[in-house]
Design a protein around this motif. Structure first.
Motif, PDB file in Angstrom:
ATOM      1  N   SER A 141       0.828  -1.218   0.000  1.00 48.02           N
ATOM      2  CA  SER A 141       0.000   0.000   0.000  1.00 48.02           C
ATOM      3  C   SER A 141       0.858   1.263   0.000  1.00 48.02           C
ATOM      4  O   SER A 141       0.409   2.332  -0.368  1.00 48.02           O
ATOM      5  CB  SER A 141      -0.875   0.009   1.259  1.00 48.02           C
ATOM      6  N   GLY A 142       2.119   1.127   0.455  1.00 50.96           N
ATOM      7  CA  GLY A 142       2.993   2.288   0.621  1.00 50.96           C
ATOM      8  C   GLY A 142       3.248   2.564   2.106  1.00 50.96           C
ATOM      9  O   GLY A 142       4.012   3.445   2.482  1.00 50.96           O
ATOM     10  N   TYR A 143       2.573   1.754   2.966  1.00 49.28           N
ATOM     11  CA  TYR A 143       2.661   1.945   4.419  1.00 49.28           C
ATOM     12  C   TYR A 143       4.079   1.712   4.946  1.00 49.28           C
ATOM     13  O   TYR A 143       4.704   0.719   4.627  1.00 49.28           O
ATOM     14  CB  TYR A 143       1.698   0.968   5.092  1.00 49.28           C
ATOM     15  N   ARG A 144       4.559   2.676   5.740  1.00 48.62           N
ATOM     16  CA  ARG A 144       5.849   2.520   6.417  1.00 48.62           C
ATOM     17  C   ARG A 144       5.672   2.808   7.898  1.00 48.62           C
ATOM     18  O   ARG A 144       4.990   3.773   8.263  1.00 48.62           O
ATOM     19  CB  ARG A 144       6.891   3.496   5.838  1.00 48.62           C
ATOM     20  N   SER A 145       6.299   2.008   8.725  1.00 46.24           N
ATOM     21  CA  SER A 145       6.219   2.166  10.179  1.00 46.24           C
ATOM     22  C   SER A 145       7.027   1.032  10.800  1.00 46.24           C
ATOM     23  O   SER A 145       7.284   0.033  10.123  1.00 46.24           O
ATOM     24  CB  SER A 145       4.746   2.025  10.581  1.00 46.24           C
ATOM     25  N   TYR A 146       7.437   1.190  12.064  1.00 42.11           N
ATOM     26  CA  TYR A 146       8.144   0.108  12.755  1.00 42.11           C
ATOM     27  C   TYR A 146       7.220  -0.379  13.865  1.00 42.11           C
ATOM     28  O   TYR A 146       6.784   0.421  14.694  1.00 42.11           O
ATOM     29  CB  TYR A 146       9.475   0.617  13.318  1.00 42.11           C
ATOM     30  N   ASN A 198       3.242   9.125   9.530  1.00 39.74           N
ATOM     31  CA  ASN A 198       1.972   9.193  10.243  1.00 39.74           C
ATOM     32  C   ASN A 198       0.920   9.953   9.440  1.00 39.74           C
ATOM     33  O   ASN A 198      -0.241   9.555   9.386  1.00 39.74           O
ATOM     34  CB  ASN A 198       2.193   9.868  11.602  1.00 39.74           C
ATOM     35  N   PHE A 199       1.355  11.025   8.807  1.00 37.21           N
ATOM     36  CA  PHE A 199       0.450  11.830   7.989  1.00 37.21           C
ATOM     37  C   PHE A 199      -0.152  10.936   6.891  1.00 37.21           C
ATOM     38  O   PHE A 199      -1.361  10.848   6.720  1.00 37.21           O
ATOM     39  CB  PHE A 199       1.233  13.015   7.399  1.00 37.21           C
ATOM     40  N   TRP A 200       0.750  10.235   6.202  1.00 36.06           N
ATOM     41  CA  TRP A 200       0.297   9.375   5.110  1.00 36.06           C
ATOM     42  C   TRP A 200      -0.653   8.279   5.632  1.00 36.06           C
ATOM     43  O   TRP A 200      -1.744   8.076   5.084  1.00 36.06           O
ATOM     44  CB  TRP A 200       1.502   8.727   4.398  1.00 36.06           C
ATOM     45  N   ALA A 201      -0.231   7.609   6.720  1.00 34.93           N
ATOM     46  CA  ALA A 201      -1.021   6.475   7.232  1.00 34.93           C
ATOM     47  C   ALA A 201      -2.393   6.933   7.721  1.00 34.93           C
ATOM     48  O   ALA A 201      -3.388   6.229   7.539  1.00 34.93           O
ATOM     49  CB  ALA A 201      -0.265   5.774   8.359  1.00 34.93           C
ATOM     50  N   THR A 202      -2.451   8.127   8.329  1.00 37.63           N
ATOM     51  CA  THR A 202      -3.727   8.622   8.853  1.00 37.63           C
ATOM     52  C   THR A 202      -4.704   8.891   7.711  1.00 37.63           C
ATOM     53  O   THR A 202      -5.869   8.496   7.762  1.00 37.63           O
ATOM     54  CB  THR A 202      -3.496   9.920   9.676  1.00 37.63           C
ATOM     55  N   ILE A 203      -4.201   9.529   6.657  1.00 39.72           N
ATOM     56  CA  ILE A 203      -5.071   9.837   5.511  1.00 39.72           C
ATOM     57  C   ILE A 203      -5.495   8.529   4.816  1.00 39.72           C
ATOM     58  O   ILE A 203      -6.666   8.322   4.522  1.00 39.72           O
ATOM     59  CB  ILE A 203      -4.333  10.749   4.483  1.00 39.72           C
ATOM     60  N   GLU A 204      -4.526   7.643   4.620  1.00 39.48           N
ATOM     61  CA  GLU A 204      -4.835   6.386   3.928  1.00 39.48           C
ATOM     62  C   GLU A 204      -5.844   5.571   4.731  1.00 39.48           C
ATOM     63  O   GLU A 204      -6.755   4.971   4.183  1.00 39.48           O
ATOM     64  CB  GLU A 204      -3.553   5.572   3.716  1.00 39.48           C
ATOM     65  N   SER A 219      -8.186   6.720   6.778  1.00 37.72           N
ATOM     66  CA  SER A 219      -9.571   7.220   6.675  1.00 37.72           C
ATOM     67  C   SER A 219     -10.154   6.934   5.296  1.00 37.72           C
ATOM     68  O   SER A 219     -11.341   6.648   5.174  1.00 37.72           O
ATOM     69  CB  SER A 219      -9.705   8.699   7.059  1.00 37.72           C
ATOM     70  N   LEU A 220      -9.307   6.994   4.261  1.00 41.57           N
ATOM     71  CA  LEU A 220      -9.813   6.657   2.919  1.00 41.57           C
ATOM     72  C   LEU A 220     -10.182   5.177   2.846  1.00 41.57           C
ATOM     73  O   LEU A 220     -11.179   4.796   2.248  1.00 41.57           O
ATOM     74  CB  LEU A 220      -8.766   6.982   1.862  1.00 41.57           C
ATOM     75  N   ASN A 221      -9.356   4.370   3.505  1.00 40.04           N
ATOM     76  CA  ASN A 221      -9.599   2.933   3.551  1.00 40.04           C
ATOM     77  C   ASN A 221     -10.969   2.645   4.160  1.00 40.04           C
ATOM     78  O   ASN A 221     -11.713   1.782   3.703  1.00 40.04           O
ATOM     79  CB  ASN A 221      -8.512   2.292   4.427  1.00 40.04           C
ATOM     80  N   TYR A 222     -11.285   3.418   5.187  1.00 39.11           N
ATOM     81  CA  TYR A 222     -12.560   3.278   5.874  1.00 39.11           C
ATOM     82  C   TYR A 222     -13.697   3.606   4.898  1.00 39.11           C
ATOM     83  O   TYR A 222     -14.678   2.891   4.772  1.00 39.11           O
ATOM     84  CB  TYR A 222     -12.574   4.232   7.074  1.00 39.11           C
ATOM     85  N   TYR A 259     -13.583   3.583   1.544  1.00 35.65           N
ATOM     86  CA  TYR A 259     -13.688   2.657   0.402  1.00 35.65           C
ATOM     87  C   TYR A 259     -13.674   1.183   0.820  1.00 35.65           C
ATOM     88  O   TYR A 259     -13.628   0.302  -0.025  1.00 35.65           O
ATOM     89  CB  TYR A 259     -12.542   2.925  -0.588  1.00 35.65           C
ATOM     90  N   LYS A 260     -13.669   0.937   2.120  1.00 36.41           N
ATOM     91  CA  LYS A 260     -13.642  -0.427   2.676  1.00 36.41           C
ATOM     92  C   LYS A 260     -12.535  -1.282   2.046  1.00 36.41           C
ATOM     93  O   LYS A 260     -12.735  -2.438   1.649  1.00 36.41           O
ATOM     94  CB  LYS A 260     -14.998  -1.103   2.496  1.00 36.41           C
ATOM     95  N   GLY A 261     -11.372  -0.680   1.895  1.00 34.56           N
ATOM     96  CA  GLY A 261     -10.207  -1.416   1.387  1.00 34.56           C
ATOM     97  C   GLY A 261     -10.168  -1.558  -0.135  1.00 34.56           C
ATOM     98  O   GLY A 261      -9.158  -1.955  -0.694  1.00 34.56           O
ATOM     99  N   GLN A 262     -11.278  -1.250  -0.809  1.00 35.87           N
ATOM    100  CA  GLN A 262     -11.326  -1.404  -2.269  1.00 35.87           C
ATOM    101  C   GLN A 262     -11.133  -0.042  -2.935  1.00 35.87           C
ATOM    102  O   GLN A 262     -12.101   0.587  -3.380  1.00 35.87           O
ATOM    103  CB  GLN A 262     -12.681  -1.988  -2.706  1.00 35.87           C
ATOM    104  N   PHE A 263      -9.888   0.403  -2.979  1.00 40.85           N
ATOM    105  CA  PHE A 263      -9.636   1.729  -3.551  1.00 40.85           C
ATOM    106  C   PHE A 263      -9.847   1.732  -5.067  1.00 40.85           C
ATOM    107  O   PHE A 263      -9.378   0.818  -5.756  1.00 40.85           O
ATOM    108  CB  PHE A 263      -8.186   2.161  -3.300  1.00 40.85           C
ATOM    109  N   PRO A 264     -10.489   2.781  -5.611  1.00 39.28           N
ATOM    110  CA  PRO A 264     -10.486   2.924  -7.064  1.00 39.28           C
ATOM    111  C   PRO A 264      -9.038   3.075  -7.533  1.00 39.28           C
ATOM    112  O   PRO A 264      -8.196   3.602  -6.782  1.00 39.28           O
ATOM    113  CB  PRO A 264     -11.269   4.226  -7.299  1.00 39.28           C
ATOM    114  N   GLU A 265      -8.755   2.628  -8.747  1.00 40.85           N
ATOM    115  CA  GLU A 265      -7.380   2.586  -9.246  1.00 40.85           C
ATOM    116  C   GLU A 265      -6.667   3.948  -9.137  1.00 40.85           C
ATOM    117  O   GLU A 265      -5.510   4.017  -8.739  1.00 40.85           O
ATOM    118  CB  GLU A 265      -7.395   2.072 -10.695  1.00 40.85           C
ATOM    119  N   ASP A 266      -7.400   5.053  -9.494  1.00 39.97           N
ATOM    120  CA  ASP A 266      -6.737   6.372  -9.470  1.00 39.97           C
ATOM    121  C   ASP A 266      -6.342   6.783  -8.049  1.00 39.97           C
ATOM    122  O   ASP A 266      -5.272   7.338  -7.818  1.00 39.97           O
ATOM    123  CB  ASP A 266      -7.603   7.444 -10.158  1.00 39.97           C
ATOM    124  N   ILE A 267      -7.212   6.450  -7.087  1.00 38.63           N
ATOM    125  CA  ILE A 267      -6.898   6.804  -5.685  1.00 38.63           C
ATOM    126  C   ILE A 267      -5.686   5.978  -5.217  1.00 38.63           C
ATOM    127  O   ILE A 267      -4.782   6.482  -4.542  1.00 38.63           O
ATOM    128  CB  ILE A 267      -8.099   6.506  -4.751  1.00 38.63           C
TER     129      ILE A 267
END
Ligand code: 0O2
Length: 210
Positions: A113-118, A147-153, A155-158, A160-168
């Motif tokens: 997804s692009g998620y980074r964290s330890y 954190n900025f990225w993960a927080t936005i992603e 809420s979007l995940n919520y 789109y329920k994990g099914q992101f449109p391709e452009d997003i």
């Protein structure tokens, strides 16, 4: 509902205690006038609906939640710079009020997804009126940009329920790359930033004393 309250009560206790302890680490750096590798700390107990969703998704029976769901209690430690993350992990490794049972490095091994964290999973003992209870707790350590990225992603995940449109999905991957570059740039100018921070801290101290 009463059963859930009873089940979650020790987790709430663990989150409250750990928030005090981890925020205390930050305060110690402030007192020692040292650059703090911790910017801020948050904590939460996973909402019941999310516990049920995750249990369902991963096939975890509800009577195995305690041993198989590692993030019912979760803490997050946000760091200014990528290098600070390993410093914080080392500080956690030195503590003797909990035991680290697992570490997952999604910085070296970024998620698709692009998620980074330890992630550090600990066993934390809480004292209850029925005796000691050892709980799994997940501590996520990340930079402000991660954190900025993960927080936005998240809420979007919520939405789109994990099914992101391709452009997003593409935009999020681009944004993850942007956050990665931002972390890199910030590390390069780290020295400059720290000098400025030290200057402002001294100025704040002087203003307070005058
Ligand atoms: P919430 O709402 O944050 O509590 P996995 O199978 O990868 O989902 P696992 O095995 O539990 O999960 O372990 P992992 O991946 O180490 O930890 C899961 C938690 O990490 C997630 O919790 C998120 O907090 C965070 N996380 C992992 N991957 C992503 C991602 O792609 N995007 C974002 N924004 N966060 C992520 P939950 O359960 O999702 O819920």
């Amino acid at each position: 509902m009463k059963q859930w309250d009873q089940f979650l009560a020790p987790y709430k206790l663990a989150v409250e205690e750990l928030k005090v302890k981890l925020k205390g680490m930050r305060r110690q750096f402030d007192h020692e006038d040292d650059h703090s590798p911790i910017e801020f700390v948050t904590g939460r107990v996973k909402p019941i609906a999310s516990i049920l969703d995750k249990a369902n998704e991963k096939g975890i029976p509800l009577d195995k939640l305690e041993t198989e769901m590692q993030d019912i209690a979760g803490l997050r430690m946000m760091c200014p710079f990528v290098d600070d993350i390993i410093r914080v992990v080392e500080l956690l490794r030195q503590r003797n009020d909990f035991e680290i049972v697992e570490e997952r490095d999604y910085i070296l091994h970024r998620k698709e997804s692009g998620y980074r964290s330890y992630h550090v999973v600990i066993v934390y003992p809480v004292q209850t009126i029925n005796g000691e209870k050892k709980l799994l707790v997940e501590i996520q350590i990340r930079t402000l940009a991660m954190n900025f990225w993960a927080t936005i992603e998240h809420s979007l995940n919520y939405k789109y329920k994990g099914q992101f449109p391709e452009d997003i999905k593409m935009r999020l991957q681009g944004a993850a790359e942007g956050a990665f570059r931002l972390d890199k740039e910030m590390s390069l100018i780290r020295g400059e930033i720290q000098d400025a921070q030290a200057f402002f801290n001294r100025k704040k101290e002087n203003d307070k004393n005058n």
